[in-house]
Design a protein around this motif. Structure first.
Motif, PDB file in Angstrom:
ATOM      1  N   PRO A  53       0.562  -1.027  -0.232  1.00 22.02           N
ATOM      2  CA  PRO A  53       0.013   0.397   0.279  1.00 22.02           C
ATOM      3  C   PRO A  53       0.330   1.442   0.100  1.00 22.02           C
ATOM      4  N   LYS A  54       0.197   2.449  -0.707  1.00 21.90           N
ATOM      5  CA  LYS A  54       1.508   3.261  -0.752  1.00 21.90           C
ATOM      6  C   LYS A  54       1.096   4.579   0.423  1.00 21.90           C
ATOM      7  N   ARG A  55       2.385   5.234   1.255  1.00 23.11           N
ATOM      8  CA  ARG A  55       2.558   5.515   2.270  1.00 23.11           C
ATOM      9  C   ARG A  55       1.355   7.008   1.831  1.00 23.11           C
ATOM     10  N   PRO A  56       0.710   7.085   3.410  1.00 25.14           N
ATOM     11  CA  PRO A  56       0.027   8.379   3.105  1.00 25.14           C
ATOM     12  C   PRO A  56       0.483   9.842   3.656  1.00 25.14           C
ATOM     13  N   LEU A  57      -0.246  11.039   2.660  1.00 25.76           N
ATOM     14  CA  LEU A  57       0.104  12.480   2.780  1.00 25.76           C
ATOM     15  C   LEU A  57       0.536  12.740   3.647  1.00 25.76           C
ATOM     16  N   ASN A  58       2.073  13.745   4.642  1.00 24.59           N
ATOM     17  CA  ASN A  58       1.307  14.052   5.236  1.00 24.59           C
ATOM     18  C   ASN A  58       0.842  15.967   5.245  1.00 24.59           C
ATOM     19  N   TYR A  60       1.080  18.652   5.215  1.00 23.18           N
ATOM     20  CA  TYR A  60       1.503  19.788   4.427  1.00 23.18           C
ATOM     21  C   TYR A  60       1.305  19.351   2.872  1.00 23.18           C
ATOM     22  N   MET A  61       1.499  18.210   2.405  1.00 23.14           N
ATOM     23  CA  MET A  61       0.731  17.526   1.530  1.00 23.14           C
ATOM     24  C   MET A  61      -0.507  18.011   1.211  1.00 23.14           C
ATOM     25  N   ARG A  62      -1.313  17.426   2.253  1.00 17.97           N
ATOM     26  CA  ARG A  62      -2.586  17.194   1.683  1.00 17.97           C
ATOM     27  C   ARG A  62      -3.075  18.659   1.580  1.00 17.97           C
ATOM     28  N   TYR A  63      -2.834  19.713   2.376  1.00 15.58           N
ATOM     29  CA  TYR A  63      -3.037  21.329   2.279  1.00 15.58           C
ATOM     30  C   TYR A  63      -2.794  21.469   0.592  1.00 15.58           C
ATOM     31  N   VAL A  64      -1.743  20.843   0.032  1.00 17.48           N
ATOM     32  CA  VAL A  64      -0.515  21.358  -0.980  1.00 17.48           C
ATOM     33  C   VAL A  64      -2.064  20.584  -2.408  1.00 17.48           C
ATOM     34  N   PRO A 101      -6.649  19.943  10.888  1.00 19.12           N
ATOM     35  CA  PRO A 101      -7.794  19.026  10.328  1.00 19.12           C
ATOM     36  C   PRO A 101      -6.504  18.726   9.393  1.00 19.12           C
ATOM     37  N   PHE A 102      -5.809  19.289   8.923  1.00 23.67           N
ATOM     38  CA  PHE A 102      -4.749  18.828   7.603  1.00 23.67           C
ATOM     39  C   PHE A 102      -4.297  17.190   8.771  1.00 23.67           C
ATOM     40  N   GLU A 103      -3.461  17.509   9.877  1.00 20.38           N
ATOM     41  CA  GLU A 103      -2.566  17.173  10.758  1.00 20.38           C
ATOM     42  C   GLU A 103      -3.124  15.269  11.273  1.00 20.38           C
ATOM     43  N   GLU A 104      -4.913  16.066  11.973  1.00 19.87           N
ATOM     44  CA  GLU A 104      -5.375  14.453  11.537  1.00 19.87           C
ATOM     45  C   GLU A 104      -5.525  14.038  11.321  1.00 19.87           C
ATOM     46  N   ALA A 105      -6.360  14.292   9.638  1.00 17.82           N
ATOM     47  CA  ALA A 105      -6.313  13.260   8.470  1.00 17.82           C
ATOM     48  C   ALA A 105      -4.855  13.164   8.191  1.00 17.82           C
ATOM     49  N   SER A 106      -4.295  12.766   7.844  1.00 15.51           N
ATOM     50  CA  SER A 106      -2.956  12.624   8.215  1.00 15.51           C
ATOM     51  C   SER A 106      -2.705  11.275   8.753  1.00 15.51           C
ATOM     52  N   ARG A 110      -2.637   6.982   8.608  1.00 16.46           N
ATOM     53  CA  ARG A 110      -1.370   6.881   8.887  1.00 16.46           C
ATOM     54  C   ARG A 110      -1.473   5.396   9.467  1.00 16.46           C
ATOM     55  N   LYS A 111      -2.816   5.196  10.160  1.00 16.39           N
ATOM     56  CA  LYS A 111      -3.055   4.052  10.663  1.00 16.39           C
ATOM     57  C   LYS A 111      -4.023   3.258  10.517  1.00 16.39           C
ATOM     58  N   GLN A 112      -4.494   3.781   9.171  1.00 18.84           N
ATOM     59  CA  GLN A 112      -4.907   2.519   7.952  1.00 18.84           C
ATOM     60  C   GLN A 112      -4.230   2.151   7.891  1.00 18.84           C
ATOM     61  N   PHE A 113      -2.503   3.153   6.875  1.00 19.48           N
ATOM     62  CA  PHE A 113      -1.696   2.463   6.158  1.00 19.48           C
ATOM     63  C   PHE A 113      -1.293   1.442   6.735  1.00 19.48           C
ATOM     64  N   LYS A 114      -1.397   1.434   8.424  1.00 20.29           N
ATOM     65  CA  LYS A 114       0.235   0.629   9.185  1.00 20.29           C
ATOM     66  C   LYS A 114      -0.814  -0.960   8.824  1.00 20.29           C
ATOM     67  N   VAL A 115      -2.101  -0.698   9.150  1.00 23.79           N
ATOM     68  CA  VAL A 115      -2.835  -1.637   9.343  1.00 23.79           C
ATOM     69  C   VAL A 115      -2.952  -2.840   8.557  1.00 23.79           C
ATOM     70  N   GLU A 116      -3.246  -1.741   6.985  1.00 27.02           N
ATOM     71  CA  GLU A 116      -2.925  -2.551   5.267  1.00 27.02           C
ATOM     72  C   GLU A 116      -1.717  -3.246   5.482  1.00 27.02           C
TER      73      GLU A 116
END
Length: 290
Positions: A53-58, A60-64, A101-106, A110-116
């Motif tokens: 699975p692809k690593r999630p965006l942090n 800042y990148m979500r804001y971009v 909001p962007f940090e919480e989304a990240s 990230r939690k979902q990424f670790k599970v997958e």
């Protein structure tokens, strides 16, 4: 009694249904916590057989990712790099509450990424694990090479000398035949092969001059690197040459010292002999007088 394959298929279908339902419910809870203006939909990563699975965006990148299309529509005349710079400036002056909001989304992604990722790694064979480790080492080596090249560029390392064909290609690239870079290079290679020897001699001489330029510039640059304590960036051949010169100088100094000591010892012995002869002569004279 139902066939075994039918039972297995039913169980698999139920498992997938539960997985989708759990993912959907988590998305619903997540979207209700954060404002829709700040959060893009979190993609529920499923087990992949073709790759991890692809690593999630942090944050800042979500804001971009959110602001780039908006700023592009508002400023169509601005280049993409300048738009990214503007977004980065906005991010730097934002308050922690605006970034939250962007940090919480990240963090949620990230939690979902670790599970997958754990689910993906559990299904790999030993050979696949070894292959992934090899690919990771190759990626790390590539990144290290890129970082080193960027560092050398920032430190002003001279460019390597160009070959005769490279000089020919840089001079005639614009008017070369072809619409793509690959096609242009192919046509230039054909033109180079069709040149007469006296025509190639011009570019050969330019390449020789470029070698002299590089030799002088790299020597000055490496001397500067020694001054600032960056001997690790000096070429191996330069280091070996300096070691040889230092060894020769040490040997020459040792020989000179030995020669000087020998000459000094010889001079002292001659002086002692003269003193002995003089004293013996005086003794003889004194004896005669007596």
């Amino acid at each position: 009694m139902a066939p075994l394959s039918l039972v297995t298929a039913s169980v698999s279908l139920l498992a997938k249904s539960f997985s989708v339902l759990s993912c959907t419910s988590s998305l619903a809870r997540y979207s209700s916590v954060l404002p829709t203006a700040y959060v893009s939909t979190v993609r529920c990563l499923t087990t992949q057989t073709s790759g991890p699975p692809k690593r999630p965006l942090n944050g800042y990148m979500r804001y971009v990712q959110q602001q780039q299309p908006i700023m592009t529509r508002q400023n169509p005349e601005i280049k993409a790099n300048d738009i990214i710079r503007k977004i980065a400036q906005q991010w730097r002056i934002m308050t922690p509450e605006q970034k939250q909001p962007f940090e919480e989304a990240s963090q949620q992604a990230r939690k979902q990424f670790k599970v997958e990722l754990q689910r993906y790694q559990a299904q790999l064979t030993p050979a696949q694990v070894e292959q992934e480790a090899l690919e990771k080492r190759q990626r790390m080596a590539k990144r290290k090479a890129i970082r080193k090249k960027r560092e050398l560029t920032n430190l002003g390392k001279p460019k390597r000398p160009r070959s005769p064909f490279n000089i020919f290609m840089s001079e005639h690239f614009e008017e070369a035949r072809g619409t793509t870079t690959q096609a242009k290079m192919k046509s230039l290679l054909e033109d180079w092969r069709n040149l007469f020897s006296h025509q190639k001699q011009v570019y050969t001489q330019l390449a020789e001059d470029d070698k002299i330029r590089y030799k002088n510039e790299i020597k000055s640059w490496e001397d500067h690197m020694v001054e600032i304590g960056r001997e690790d960036l000096i070429r191996e051949q330069t280091l070996s040459t300096k070691k040889k010169l230092a060894t020769r100088a040490a040997k020459t100094g040792t020989k000179k010292a030995q020669a000087a000591n020998k000459a000094s010892a010889t001079g002292k012995s001659k002086t002692n002999e003269k003193a002995a002869k003089s004293s013996s002569t005086k003794t003889v004279r004194t004896t005669k007088k007596t």
